[in-house]
Structures are given as C-alpha cells and as structure tokens.
Design a protein around this motif. Structure first.
Motif, short mmCIF file in Angstrom:
data_model
loop_
_atom_site.label_atom_id
_atom_site.label_comp_id
_atom_site.label_asym_id
_atom_site.label_seq_id
_atom_site.Cartn_x
_atom_site.Cartn_y
_atom_site.Cartn_z
N ASN A 1 -48.36 -26.78 -105.67
CA ASN A 1 -48.14 -26.94 -107.10
C ASN A 1 -49.10 -26.10 -107.92
O ASN A 1 -50.16 -25.68 -107.45
N SER A 2 -48.72 -25.83 -109.15
CA SER A 2 -49.53 -25.10 -110.12
C SER A 2 -49.93 -23.71 -109.66
O SER A 2 -51.02 -23.22 -109.97
N ASN A 3 -49.05 -23.06 -108.90
CA ASN A 3 -49.23 -21.65 -108.62
C ASN A 3 -48.66 -20.88 -109.80
O ASN A 3 -48.13 -21.47 -110.73
N GLU A 4 -48.74 -19.57 -109.76
CA GLU A 4 -48.19 -18.79 -110.87
C GLU A 4 -47.97 -17.35 -110.45
O GLU A 4 -48.54 -16.89 -109.44
N ALA A 5 -47.13 -16.67 -111.20
CA ALA A 5 -46.90 -15.25 -110.93
C ALA A 5 -48.18 -14.46 -111.17
O ALA A 5 -48.82 -14.60 -112.21
N ALA A 6 -48.54 -13.63 -110.20
CA ALA A 6 -49.78 -12.88 -110.32
C ALA A 6 -49.69 -11.73 -111.31
O ALA A 6 -50.68 -11.34 -111.93
N SER A 7 -48.48 -11.20 -111.47
CA SER A 7 -48.27 -10.08 -112.40
C SER A 7 -46.81 -10.06 -112.82
O SER A 7 -45.97 -10.74 -112.21
N ASP A 8 -46.51 -9.29 -113.85
CA ASP A 8 -45.10 -9.11 -114.22
C ASP A 8 -44.36 -8.50 -113.03
O ASP A 8 -44.78 -7.47 -112.49
N GLY A 9 -43.27 -9.12 -112.63
CA GLY A 9 -42.53 -8.54 -111.52
C GLY A 9 -41.83 -9.60 -110.68
O GLY A 9 -41.80 -10.79 -111.02
N VAL A 10 -41.29 -9.16 -109.58
CA VAL A 10 -40.50 -10.02 -108.70
C VAL A 10 -41.42 -10.85 -107.80
O VAL A 10 -42.34 -10.32 -107.18
N VAL A 11 -41.16 -12.15 -107.75
CA VAL A 11 -41.80 -13.04 -106.79
C VAL A 11 -40.83 -13.21 -105.62
O VAL A 11 -39.65 -13.45 -105.81
N ARG A 12 -41.36 -13.06 -104.41
CA ARG A 12 -40.54 -13.23 -103.20
C ARG A 12 -41.11 -14.38 -102.37
O ARG A 12 -42.32 -14.48 -102.19
N ILE A 13 -40.18 -15.22 -101.87
CA ILE A 13 -40.59 -16.37 -101.06
C ILE A 13 -39.64 -16.50 -99.88
O ILE A 13 -38.42 -16.46 -100.06
N THR A 14 -40.19 -16.66 -98.70
CA THR A 14 -39.39 -16.99 -97.52
C THR A 14 -40.10 -18.12 -96.78
O THR A 14 -41.30 -18.33 -96.94
N TYR A 15 -39.33 -18.85 -95.98
CA TYR A 15 -39.95 -19.82 -95.07
C TYR A 15 -39.04 -20.02 -93.87
O TYR A 15 -37.84 -19.76 -93.93
N GLU A 16 -39.64 -20.46 -92.77
CA GLU A 16 -38.91 -20.50 -91.50
C GLU A 16 -38.07 -21.75 -91.31
O GLU A 16 -36.94 -21.68 -90.84
N SER A 17 -38.61 -22.91 -91.64
CA SER A 17 -37.88 -24.15 -91.41
C SER A 17 -38.44 -25.27 -92.28
O SER A 17 -39.54 -25.16 -92.84
N GLY A 18 -37.68 -26.36 -92.37
CA GLY A 18 -38.06 -27.49 -93.20
C GLY A 18 -37.31 -27.46 -94.51
O GLY A 18 -36.24 -26.84 -94.63
N ASP A 19 -37.87 -28.13 -95.51
CA ASP A 19 -37.24 -28.20 -96.83
C ASP A 19 -38.27 -27.90 -97.90
O ASP A 19 -39.38 -28.47 -97.90
N LEU A 20 -37.91 -27.03 -98.84
CA LEU A 20 -38.85 -26.57 -99.84
C LEU A 20 -38.16 -26.49 -101.20
O LEU A 20 -37.09 -25.89 -101.33
N LEU A 21 -38.81 -27.12 -102.20
CA LEU A 21 -38.31 -27.05 -103.57
C LEU A 21 -39.14 -26.04 -104.36
O LEU A 21 -40.36 -25.97 -104.19
N LEU A 22 -38.47 -25.31 -105.23
CA LEU A 22 -39.17 -24.48 -106.20
C LEU A 22 -39.05 -25.16 -107.56
O LEU A 22 -37.95 -25.57 -107.96
N MET A 23 -40.18 -25.31 -108.24
CA MET A 23 -40.20 -25.94 -109.56
C MET A 23 -40.80 -24.98 -110.58
O MET A 23 -41.92 -24.50 -110.39
N GLU A 24 -40.05 -24.71 -111.61
CA GLU A 24 -40.52 -23.92 -112.75
C GLU A 24 -40.82 -24.92 -113.86
O GLU A 24 -39.89 -25.46 -114.47
N CYS A 25 -42.08 -25.21 -114.09
CA CYS A 25 -42.46 -26.27 -115.03
C CYS A 25 -43.32 -25.71 -116.16
O CYS A 25 -44.07 -24.75 -115.97
N HIS A 26 -43.21 -26.34 -117.30
CA HIS A 26 -44.07 -25.97 -118.43
C HIS A 26 -44.38 -27.24 -119.23
O HIS A 26 -43.66 -28.23 -119.16
N ASP A 27 -45.47 -27.21 -119.97
CA ASP A 27 -45.90 -28.37 -120.75
C ASP A 27 -45.08 -28.49 -122.02
O ASP A 27 -44.57 -27.51 -122.55
#
Length: 223
Positions: A197-223
């Motif tokens: 939680n509470s990670n962020e984009a390091a710079s303007d541009g494309v974020v890439r995410i992969t994972y091998e197995s299990g279940d993973l949610l991506l949350m785009e949250c703001h206050d």
C-alpha cells in the motif's frame, strides 16, 4: 438520467449499483453515460428510483420487504431476477448473470463503505472472477481491480506521485514492478503481513506490474 451518446451493449462495461455507501452524483452520472446495461441489487432500487435512474435489471434475494409490483410499474420495462442462493452475495450473483450473458466488463458502484464486512467481502471476492469478467470497483476515493498473473502484464501511464497500491488477497508471488517508487523484484506480498500500500509512480510514464501466482488487487486511491 439518460445518455445522448451512442452506447452499444457489450462494447462498453455494464454497471452494477450495489447497496453500500453512495458515490457522488457526478461520478454516478459519468458512469451512467457510458453504461448500456444497468443492474441494481435488491433494496438499493429504492435509492436509485429516488435519483430518477432507469435500470435494466433488479436482482436479489428479496429477503426484506420490497414491493416488486410498484417497482415494476415505476421502472417498466425492467427484468426482475429473484436469486435466493444464500451461498453467494447478491454482487456475486450479478457477476454470474453478466458472464452468462456475455458481458466482458463491469463497473461497480455503491459496493464499499457502510458495513465493513460487506466492503471487504466485495473487494476481495472479485479475484474469483478475474479470468471471466473485467471488474472495477469505483467510489469517490478509490478505483479497485484485480490483476491477472503472468503471462499477463499490467501497463498503465501515471503521472509522477500518483498513488498505486498493490494489495494481495491471501498471497501473491513473484511480483515485479517497473516505475514504482518502491520497486518489487520477484517478491511476495501476503495480506495481513506485507502489503504494497501507499506506493506511487516514480516518474511520469508507464507503470508495469507482473506476478507469477496468487491474487493481487491494484488500488488507485486518493484523499
């Protein structure tokens, strides 16, 4: 509410209106503009009618007092689906309906807030459908969706500093990221022990995410 856009069924996401905390009228209106098929869950129909929204399907177990005749007259034509199965939530039943009818994607509102047990169930149960239906939970502060494991690759452009949280449901293994401030390189996240939680984009541009197995949610949250 009505749309002046040309919206073709199954080319745009369906919309499910659950019975949790209401989102802003502005957000709901934006989603309705592009939704060809609207499903309302159980007693949320009364709140929907008050807002003057026309829907396609009312679905639920109807275990509380609900005047279906009155609703049918108010919303005609409407399809009313009695789904009494107590082994699934009404939201899961709505997902099953959309899959059966060939919808590839759905946005869901009013599925978070109010009761915490309902919120966490709705947020975590969506991983069960990740290979059959593209589901996005949306409220005024968050956009939540499950990611598919490898060989799928998540790629999305973000501006620098945009909050991006990775929340496992159970465990997710072999996670690799690019362009996140706190990068992961073949790492594991486990709910209750280590989350992203509470990670962020390091710079303007494309974020890439992969994972091998299990279940993973991506949350785009703001206050």
């Amino acid at each position: 509410m009505s749309s002046h856009h040309i919206v073709r069924e199954k080319q745009e996401p369906a919309l499910i209106i659950a019975n949790g905390e209401a989102c802003s009228f502005e957000l709901l209106g934006q989603l309705l503009e592009w939704s060809p098929f609207i499903v309302v869950l159980d007693n949320a129909i009364h709140r929907v009618i008050e807002l003057g929204i026309k829907v396609d399907v009312l679905l639920g177990d109807f275990d509380h007092n609900i005047n279906l005749t009155e609703i049918e007259q108010n919303q005609y034509p409407i399809e009313i689906i009695h789904a009494p199965d107590q082994e699934k939530t009404d939201l899961e039943k709505a997902f099953d309906l959309l899959i059966t009818r060939g919808f590839p994607a759905v946005n869901v509102v009013w599925a978070t807030g109010r009761r915490a047990d309902h919120s966490i169930t709705n947020m975590t149960n969506i991983v069960r459908y990740k290979s059959k239906l593209h589901i996005v939970l949306i409220d005024d502060y968050s956009v939540i969706y499950p990611l598919l494991p490898s060989p799928a690759v998540f790629e999305k452009w973000y501006s620098k500093g945009t909050p991006v949280s990775l929340i496992p449901v159970g465990s997710a293994v072999g996670i690799r990221t690019e362009n996140l401030l706190y990068g992961l390189d073949n790492e594991e996240l486990t709910l209750g022990y280590r989350a992203g939680n509470s990670n962020e984009a390091a710079s303007d541009g494309v974020v890439r995410i992969t994972y091998e197995s299990g279940d993973l949610l991506l949350m785009e949250c703001h206050d």
